[in-house]
Write an enzyme that holds these catalytic residues in place. Structure first.
Site, PDB file in Angstrom:
ATOM      1  N   PRO A 234       8.101 -11.278  -8.019  1.00 45.93           N
ATOM      2  CA  PRO A 234       9.067 -12.288  -7.583  1.00 45.93           C
ATOM      3  C   PRO A 234       8.418 -13.363  -6.713  1.00 45.93           C
ATOM      4  O   PRO A 234       7.597 -13.054  -5.856  1.00 45.93           O
ATOM      5  CB  PRO A 234      10.087 -11.487  -6.769  1.00 45.93           C
ATOM      6  CG  PRO A 234       9.432 -10.198  -6.442  1.00 45.93           C
ATOM      7  CD  PRO A 234       8.376  -9.955  -7.466  1.00 45.93           C
ATOM      8  N   GLU A 235       8.772 -14.601  -6.973  1.00 49.16           N
ATOM      9  CA  GLU A 235       8.280 -15.706  -6.156  1.00 49.16           C
ATOM     10  C   GLU A 235       9.418 -16.203  -5.254  1.00 49.16           C
ATOM     11  O   GLU A 235      10.538 -15.709  -5.314  1.00 49.16           O
ATOM     12  CB  GLU A 235       7.753 -16.821  -7.054  1.00 49.16           C
ATOM     13  CG  GLU A 235       6.436 -16.394  -7.747  1.00 49.16           C
ATOM     14  CD  GLU A 235       5.398 -17.498  -7.744  1.00 49.16           C
ATOM     15  OE1 GLU A 235       5.398 -18.336  -6.820  1.00 49.16           O
ATOM     16  OE2 GLU A 235       4.586 -17.527  -8.683  1.00 49.16           O
TER      17      GLU A 235
ATOM     18  N   HIS B  20      13.164   5.754  -9.280  1.00 49.68           N
ATOM     19  CA  HIS B  20      12.423   4.836  -8.404  1.00 49.68           C
ATOM     20  C   HIS B  20      13.295   4.119  -7.385  1.00 49.68           C
ATOM     21  O   HIS B  20      12.915   3.084  -6.855  1.00 49.68           O
ATOM     22  CB  HIS B  20      11.623   3.807  -9.211  1.00 49.68           C
ATOM     23  CG  HIS B  20      10.768   4.417 -10.266  1.00 49.68           C
ATOM     24  ND1 HIS B  20       9.706   5.237  -9.969  1.00 49.68           N
ATOM     25  CD2 HIS B  20      10.832   4.355 -11.618  1.00 49.68           C
ATOM     26  CE1 HIS B  20       9.146   5.652 -11.100  1.00 49.68           C
ATOM     27  NE2 HIS B  20       9.803   5.140 -12.118  1.00 49.68           N
TER      28      HIS B  20
ATOM     29  N   ARG C 156       6.409   0.616  -8.668  1.00 46.30           N
ATOM     30  CA  ARG C 156       4.987   0.590  -8.293  1.00 46.30           C
ATOM     31  C   ARG C 156       4.769   0.751  -6.790  1.00 46.30           C
ATOM     32  O   ARG C 156       3.636   0.919  -6.346  1.00 46.30           O
ATOM     33  CB  ARG C 156       4.347  -0.703  -8.809  1.00 46.30           C
ATOM     34  CG  ARG C 156       4.360  -0.753 -10.341  1.00 46.30           C
ATOM     35  CD  ARG C 156       3.784  -2.035 -10.881  1.00 46.30           C
ATOM     36  NE  ARG C 156       2.365  -2.171 -10.587  1.00 46.30           N
ATOM     37  CZ  ARG C 156       1.648  -3.249 -10.864  1.00 46.30           C
ATOM     38  NH1 ARG C 156       2.241  -4.290 -11.440  1.00 46.30           N
ATOM     39  NH2 ARG C 156       0.386  -3.304 -10.564  1.00 46.30           N
TER      40      ARG C 156
ATOM     41  N   LYS D 132     -11.485 -28.529   4.064  1.00 45.30           N
ATOM     42  CA  LYS D 132     -11.499 -27.310   3.232  1.00 45.30           C
ATOM     43  C   LYS D 132     -12.191 -27.575   1.898  1.00 45.30           C
ATOM     44  O   LYS D 132     -11.776 -28.424   1.133  1.00 45.30           O
ATOM     45  CB  LYS D 132     -10.052 -26.853   2.956  1.00 45.30           C
ATOM     46  CG  LYS D 132      -9.566 -25.744   3.867  1.00 45.30           C
ATOM     47  CD  LYS D 132      -8.311 -25.102   3.264  1.00 45.30           C
ATOM     48  CE  LYS D 132      -7.578 -24.216   4.221  1.00 45.30           C
ATOM     49  NZ  LYS D 132      -8.241 -23.038   4.691  1.00 45.30           N
TER      50      LYS D 132
END
Ligand code: ZN
Length: 279
Positions: free
Chosen positions: A2-3, A93, A112, A155
């Protein structure tokens, strides 16, 4: 994985369903996820009223009237499932279950187990070790071209990698970095120190618009947020470059200089971009 827009949508669904409810029972089905669950989690949640929610990067904070906030992270495969309470029907789960005074239940499902659950005093949320080092929230007014310019100064990493650095800006993942760079016509290969100034002035609004459109695509009501199986927050999204290797580029129809969307690997992750318009 998920973002940020998915996490925001999950949070809004939780907010609409659970805000103001009292937790009548909390059950943890194992002692740990990615990290051990906090001591006495079940007792500290039981009887507490849920007062509000907040998202920070990809973390969800559920504030309780006890003065604690529950810090949730979905990890790689975590899902939140809302449903009417039902007699002991174990879901595979499902590691944490909260049951509320109006007869609903929230299950945290994570095959997971890269997700996490912790408790933090609400007054000190931002001092939690997972939040303390985070850069500005991308949709916050404090995330400005000047702020990004300062973070990228000197950077020598590609801008793609710099935007994934959670200290530069919080909560951006692979998909929305690719999409925001496409929108701003900046090459993901460009070195970060060349972005400050006018390019940062293009990139910051592109990041905000990309995220806002994705959040809008997730819907605006509980009915949009909750799928028929009770799962919160995932939705079909029309990405312009992500996952579209070799497909036609929507910006360049009929332009031979654009061979279509290209995929390259940067820091072991796929980057998708238009090699003509992104410079
Ligand atoms: Zn193109």
């Amino acid at each position: 994985m998920p973002e940020l827009p998915e996490v925001e949508t999950v949070m809004r669904g939780l907010q609409q369903r659970l805000e103001g409810r009292t937790i009548v029972r909390a059950t943890a089905h194992r002692p740990d996820l990615r990290w051990p669950l906090p001591e006495g989690l079940e007792q500290r949640l039981t009887g507490a009223r849920i007062t509000s929610f907040r998202r920070r990067a990809k973390y969800i904070l559920m504030r309780l009237d006890s003065g604690d906030s529950v810090l949730l992270h979905l990890g790689m495969s975590g899902r939140i499932v809302l449903s009417p309470a039902r007699p002991n029907m174990p879901t595979p789960h499902e590691h944490l279950v909260l049951e509320t005074d109006d007869g609903w239940r929230m299950g945290f499902v994570d095959p997971r187990r890269f997700g996490s659950v912790d408790l933090v005093p609400t007054a000190q949320e931002d001092a939690h070790k997972l939040l303390a080092e985070l850069g500005p929230e991308p949709l916050d007014g404090a995330f400005t071209p000047a702020r990004l310019t300062a973070a990228l100064m000197g950077k020598r990493t590609p801008i793609k990698a710099a935007l994934l650095d959670q200290k530069v800006v919080a909560g951006l993942g692979n998909i929305y970095v690719c999409e925001a760079l496409f929108r701003s016509r900046l090459s993901p290969l460009r070195l970060a120190y060349t972005i400050p100034g006018t390019r940062a002035a293009r990139l910051v609004p592109a990041i905000k618009e990309t995220l806002q459109e994705a959040i809008a695509a997730g819907g605006s009501s509980l009915r949009d947020y909750v799928q028929p199986d009770g799962e919160l927050g995932y939705f079909q999204n029309a990405w312009k470059v992500y996952g579209r290797e070799a497909e036609a580029c929507e910006r360049c129809p009929g332009r031979p200089a654009c061979p279509g969307i290209r995929r390259v690997t940067q820091s072991a992750r796929s980057t998708f971009y238009c090699p003509r318009s992104q410079r």
